[in-house]
Design an enzyme around this catalytic site. Structure first.
Site, PDB file in Angstrom:
ATOM      1  N   TYR A 119       0.853  -1.202   0.000  1.00 38.21           N
ATOM      2  CA  TYR A 119       0.000   0.000   0.000  1.00 38.21           C
ATOM      3  C   TYR A 119       0.880   1.240   0.000  1.00 38.21           C
ATOM      4  CZ  TYR A 119      -4.975  -0.867   0.290  1.00 38.21           C
ATOM      5  OH  TYR A 119      -6.266  -1.138  -0.033  1.00 38.21           O
TER       6      TYR A 119
ATOM      7  N   GLU B 294      -0.662   4.932  -0.071  1.00 36.36           N
ATOM      8  CA  GLU B 294      -1.486   6.133  -0.256  1.00 36.36           C
ATOM      9  C   GLU B 294      -0.600   7.363  -0.229  1.00 36.36           C
ATOM     10  OE1 GLU B 294      -2.371   3.708   1.860  1.00 36.36           O
ATOM     11  OE2 GLU B 294      -4.558   3.512   1.981  1.00 36.36           O
TER      12      GLU B 294
ATOM     13  N   ASP C 112      -8.708  11.995 -25.546  1.00 39.62           N
ATOM     14  CA  ASP C 112      -8.695  10.605 -25.077  1.00 39.62           C
ATOM     15  C   ASP C 112      -8.027   9.766 -26.166  1.00 39.62           C
ATOM     16  OD1 ASP C 112      -9.157   7.985 -24.438  1.00 39.62           O
ATOM     17  OD2 ASP C 112     -11.236   8.282 -23.806  1.00 39.62           O
TER      18      ASP C 112
ATOM     19  N   THR D  94      -5.861   4.637 -21.904  1.00 39.13           N
ATOM     20  CA  THR D  94      -5.684   3.331 -21.296  1.00 39.13           C
ATOM     21  C   THR D  94      -4.328   2.826 -21.769  1.00 39.13           C
ATOM     22  OG1 THR D  94      -6.941   2.413 -23.136  1.00 39.13           O
ATOM     23  CG2 THR D  94      -8.102   2.689 -21.049  1.00 39.13           C
TER      24      THR D  94
ATOM     25  N   LYS E  64      -4.257  -1.128 -24.941  1.00 32.28           N
ATOM     26  CA  LYS E  64      -4.745  -1.319 -26.319  1.00 32.28           C
ATOM     27  C   LYS E  64      -3.528  -1.316 -27.248  1.00 32.28           C
ATOM     28  CE  LYS E  64      -9.366   0.428 -25.345  1.00 32.28           C
ATOM     29  NZ  LYS E  64      -9.444   1.248 -24.114  1.00 32.28           N
TER      30      LYS E  64
ATOM     31  N   ARG F 235      -3.491  -3.795 -18.281  1.00 29.01           N
ATOM     32  CA  ARG F 235      -4.791  -3.137 -18.134  1.00 29.01           C
ATOM     33  C   ARG F 235      -4.599  -1.960 -17.193  1.00 29.01           C
ATOM     34  NH1 ARG F 235      -9.762  -5.661 -19.663  1.00 29.01           N
ATOM     35  NH2 ARG F 235     -11.207  -3.929 -19.651  1.00 29.01           N
TER      36      ARG F 235
HETATM   37  N1  DSN Z   1     -14.416  -1.259 -24.635  1.00 25.92           N
HETATM   38  C1  DSN Z   1     -13.367  -0.502 -25.246  1.00 25.92           C
HETATM   39  C2  DSN Z   1     -13.522  -0.420 -26.724  1.00 25.92           C
HETATM   40  O1  DSN Z   1     -13.852  -1.435 -27.255  1.00 25.92           O
HETATM   41  O2  DSN Z   1     -13.312   0.599 -27.340  1.00 25.92           O
HETATM   42  C3  DSN Z   1     -13.129   0.814 -24.658  1.00 25.92           C
HETATM   43  O3  DSN Z   1     -13.418   0.866 -23.333  1.00 25.92           O
END
Ligand code: DSN
Length: 403
Positions: free
Chosen positions: A44, A46, A196, A226, A229, A235
């Protein structure tokens, strides 16, 4: 085998024995995966480096500092941004920006989900409708089945609604676009800008897409992504922002909305960023730059093959994802299931101005990042495209396809 081991083994086999074309999924390196399940998960911390509430954070401090420095080195050439690595995922990253910088009742402008935006960019189902109003800009048709962001409509919506925040970034938009151009328009109407780049962060970091990390007013105020991808990391998510906003972002993450950071995710992110930087390899002996070039080429090959096979393509791809318009008589949910029976994993997707329902929309979304990570070649993508055409047009030989 106990039940969770059994399920893990089944999921391992499913992943190994299927061809995954989900545009938002990917396969991180083994080192990245190992770090997710490592001892970093036990700690942890914080707070932030140098100011934690518990003892024992000598190495977590170094981990968080070094990973932040590397993320900034890779993404931000202006030196004007900071980054928070503690935010847990993409949607919380976006809502954190809304909750921190907008007053209740403020307007948020974004591309709608049905035209290629994302749920977390506000949608009628969003819980944040309690606090904010959402308005949309739109695509325009520029050819048969070809749609681009309508910059005139974008400006009209800005002018009419004067949104406090404009979201630029998409989940099902196959084309590239120019961040600088869109940010410049948003600035004319004094809107804050959230870029984004979740889907395209691997493309942005290798300069295969325009970047929102630009100097002064030309750059987005906030950049969320994120990390799993096209970036091919664990993740998770990162929130970048111009330095003047970072203090508020950090306070909003902790103690504002989260407790302790997940250091296992930060360690895994560090590993994947080292791979992007060329200081460690994914294991396929090519650089991350080459990997992304292959993703783009493979996605295009898959798309072109399907087009040659008689299928209609929507907004021909310039990125890692492609949208196929299914023949009218095809039920996309049933097709998705049928492809899955053959081990081909896709998602049905609404097309711009779709007349069918979101549950059984007119399109199929496919992406090349995952299978490129697994080493599928351009020829492999071509063959896969031919197989998919035969299944979609119902002209397949079951034994041959299974083989
Ligand atoms: N679920 C993802 C997508 O397919 O674009 C994004 O969160």
């Amino acid at each position: 085998m106990n039940p969770v081991s059994q399920l893990t083994s089944s999921e391992f086999d499913r992943q190994k024995n299927s061809l995954n074309l989900i545009a938002s999924e990917n396969y991180p390196s083994k080192k990245t995966l190992d770090l997710l399940g490592s001892i970093w998960s036990n700690k942890y911390g914080e707070g932030y480096p140098g100011k934690r509430y518990y003892a024992g954070n000598e190495f977590t401090d170094k981990l968080e500092i070094e990973t932040s420095e590397l993320a900034l080195k890779l993404f931000d050439k202006t030196g004007e941004y900071g980054v928070n690595l503690q935010v847990l995922s993409g949607s919380p990253a976006n809502s954190l920006v809304y909750m921190t910088f907008l007053d209740p009742g403020a307007k948020i402008l974004s591309l709608s989900l049905s035209q290629g935006g994302h749920l977390s960019h506000m949608h009628s189902t969003s819980v944040f409708n309690k606090f904010f109003e959402h308005v949309n800009y739109n695509l325009k048709q520029v050819g048969e089945n070809d749609y681009v962001i309508d910059l005139q409509d974008f400006e009209n919506q800005l002018n009419e609604h004067r949104p406090a925040l404009t979201v630029i970034g998409f989940s099902a938009y196959p084309k590239g676009f120019d961040f600088a151009e869109m940010i410049k328009i948003a600035r004319k109407y004094d809107s804050l800008v959230l870029a984004d780049i979740s889907h395209i962060s691997g493309l942005v970091v290798t300069q295969n897409h325009s970047t929102p990390f630009l100097a002064g007013e030309s750059g987005a105020d906030f950049v969320t992504t994120t990390t799993h991808k096209t970036l091919r990391g664990p993740r998770g998510a990162m929130v970048f922002a111009k330095e003047k906003y970072m203090d508020n972002i950090n306070k909003a993450v902790f103690p504002g909305s989260q407790g302790g950071p997940h250091f296992n995710k930060i360690a895994a992110l560090y590993q994947s960023l080292l791979e992007v930087d060329g200081r460690d390899g994914y294991g396929d002996e090519i650089s991350f730059d080459e990997y992304i070039k292959n993703v783009l080429e493979n996605t295009k090959t898959l798309e072109t093959t399907m087009q040659k096979g008689g299928l209609k393509i929507v907004s021909p791809t310039e990125t890692h994802l492609s949208l196929i318009k299914l023949p009218d008589e095809i039920d996309s949910l049933e097709l998705q299931k049928k492809l899955e029976e053959f081990g081909i994993i896709t998602n049905r997707n609404p097309l711009p101005f779709d007349k069918k329902s979101a549950w059984r929309p007119s399109g199929l979304r496919v992406g090349g990042a995952g299978l490129t990570s697994r080493g599928l070649s351009k020829d492999g993508f071509r063959k896969l495209g031919q197989i998919m055409v035969s299944i979609i047009t119902n002209e397949y030989d079951e034994t041959a396809v299974k083989k």
